[in-house]
Design an enzyme around this catalytic site. Structure first.
Site, PDB file in Angstrom:
ATOM      1  N   PRO A  14       0.843  -1.197   0.000  1.00 52.20           N
ATOM      2  CA  PRO A  14       0.000   0.000   0.000  1.00 52.20           C
ATOM      3  C   PRO A  14       0.880   1.250   0.000  1.00 52.20           C
ATOM      4  CG  PRO A  14       0.082  -0.955   2.195  1.00 52.20           C
ATOM      5  CD  PRO A  14       0.818  -1.895   1.293  1.00 52.20           C
ATOM      6  N   MET A  15       0.660   2.126  -0.985  1.00 42.53           N
ATOM      7  CA  MET A  15       1.456   3.355  -1.072  1.00 42.53           C
ATOM      8  C   MET A  15       0.504   4.524  -1.292  1.00 42.53           C
ATOM      9  SD  MET A  15       4.752   2.045  -3.341  1.00 42.53           S
ATOM     10  CE  MET A  15       3.816   0.942  -4.430  1.00 42.53           C
ATOM     11  N   CYS A  98       3.667   3.293   8.969  1.00 41.33           N
ATOM     12  CA  CYS A  98       3.944   4.502   8.177  1.00 41.33           C
ATOM     13  C   CYS A  98       4.858   5.444   8.958  1.00 41.33           C
ATOM     14  CB  CYS A  98       2.649   5.213   7.814  1.00 41.33           C
ATOM     15  SG  CYS A  98       2.920   6.735   6.851  1.00 41.33           S
ATOM     16  N   ASN A 198       8.783  -7.444   3.947  1.00 38.04           N
ATOM     17  CA  ASN A 198       8.771  -6.224   3.144  1.00 38.04           C
ATOM     18  C   ASN A 198      10.110  -5.507   3.312  1.00 38.04           C
ATOM     19  OD1 ASN A 198       6.992  -3.055   3.354  1.00 38.04           O
ATOM     20  ND2 ASN A 198       7.846  -4.029   1.574  1.00 38.04           N
TER      21      ASN A 198
END
Length: 323
Positions: A14-15, A98, A198
């Site tokens: 997710p970006m 994040c 990740n």
């Protein structure tokens, strides 16, 4: 043994401002893989913000989409989880990784790695609020003096998370330096739920290397997918069938870019889409000849007919040079 309940072991990261519906649709057309929304702010959802609601609404997409939520209020998280279930989410991912200042200043994202009681409360609340599977994405730690990924992973599992995604960098690293695969391996060894790795997965071969090195159940690819919607499907086919990726011919790169831009226009309208297309153009022409000049020309354009003409001129010229 941990069982990852997905058709693929490969995830598109997710970006924010990037993994929107047009990009997900293009990526899905290029091969098998798991798709995640941009992060959705639960505070904005609670205010019925149209933009956030639209990001969360994945009912019209023909492939499964995990919706990622970010925030710090457990009650709002519960409301948001129930809403995204109604809006077609395949599962719910909680963003606790994040590193962006705007997010952490609101005690969200990777800030929650510093407040495990609040993080635990949020996870338990979301798990209780929805019938969907709930995952958590987090980092190695806040900084190198407070690496707590293993402890954090155990807490997530104890609170009911169905699977975990660990980025092998601390919040203080942002996206620089080398991802710590040893930390990812330690998280995998510490829990019984599936773990997604990740960080520094830049090719199908690197994905296989991470799985071999860390034992993770799947891999997540972020920056390497920018301008390369094929990498998710290529990685899936390499992991499952040993199919080595082949270079993408320039005409296909051009077609993908034009398809992507068409999707942006349909989703956002021409005015917004033209501005958004500029960053994608930069990624699609990466490592091609005269790319800098092409980018400089493109950003000056103020209408799509000229933009399409410039894309055709540039990529057709590159293809001719290759012949």
């Amino acid at each position: 043994m941990a069982i990852l309940d997905f058709k693929s072991r490969v995830f598109l990261a997710p970006m924010a401002g990037i993994t929107d519906m047009p990009l997900r649709r293009l990526t899905a057309s290029c091969g098998e893989g798991n798709l995640i929304s941009e992060m959705v702010a639960i505070n904005a959802l609670s205010r019925k913000n149209p933009k956030s609601y639209r990001i969360a609404d994945v009912r019209n997409e023909p492939y499964p989409v995990t919706v990622q939520l970010v925030g710090s209020d457990s009650a709002l998280f519960a409301d948001a989880a129930r809403l995204v279930e109604e809006l077609g989410a395949r599962s719910v991912d909680i963003n606790m990784g994040c590193p962006v200042k705007k997010i952490v200043s609101n005690k969200s994202g990777s800030y929650l790695m510093k407040d495990m009681p609040l993080a635990a409360k949020i996870i338990k609340t979301v798990v209780a609020a929805t019938s969907l599977k709930v995952s958590v994405k987090f980092r190695k730690g806040w900084d190198h003096n407070s690496v707590n990924a293993v402890e954090f992973a155990k807490m997530c599992e104890d609170c009911g998370a169905s699977y975990l995604t660990i980025h092998g960098r601390t919040r203080s690293d942002l996206y620089s330096g080398k991802a710590d695969w040893d930390c990812i391996a330690a998280v995998k060894a510490a829990v019984s739920v599936p773990v997604i790795g990740n960080g520094d997965v830049t090719s199908p071969q690197k994905a296989a290397e991470m799985i071999e090195y860390t034992g993770v159940d799947g891999v997540m690819i972020g920056r390497a997918a920018l301008g390369n919607p094929w990498i998710i499907g290529q990685t899936h086919r390499y992991l499952e069938f040993g199919e080595k990726p082949r270079p993408i011919p320039l005409p296909l790169v051009k077609d993908a870019l034009l398809t992507h831009i068409k999707g942006l226009i349909e989703y956002y309208g021409e005015k917004i889409a033209l501005g958004l297309s500029r960053k994608y153009v930069c990624w699609y022409c990466k490592n091609l000849r005269d790319a800098r000049k092409f980018r400089e020309n493109y950003v000056r354009l103020d209408n799509f007919s000229d933009a399409v003409a410039e894309i055709n001129r540039y990529f057709d010229g590159c293809a001719e040079q290759e012949e």
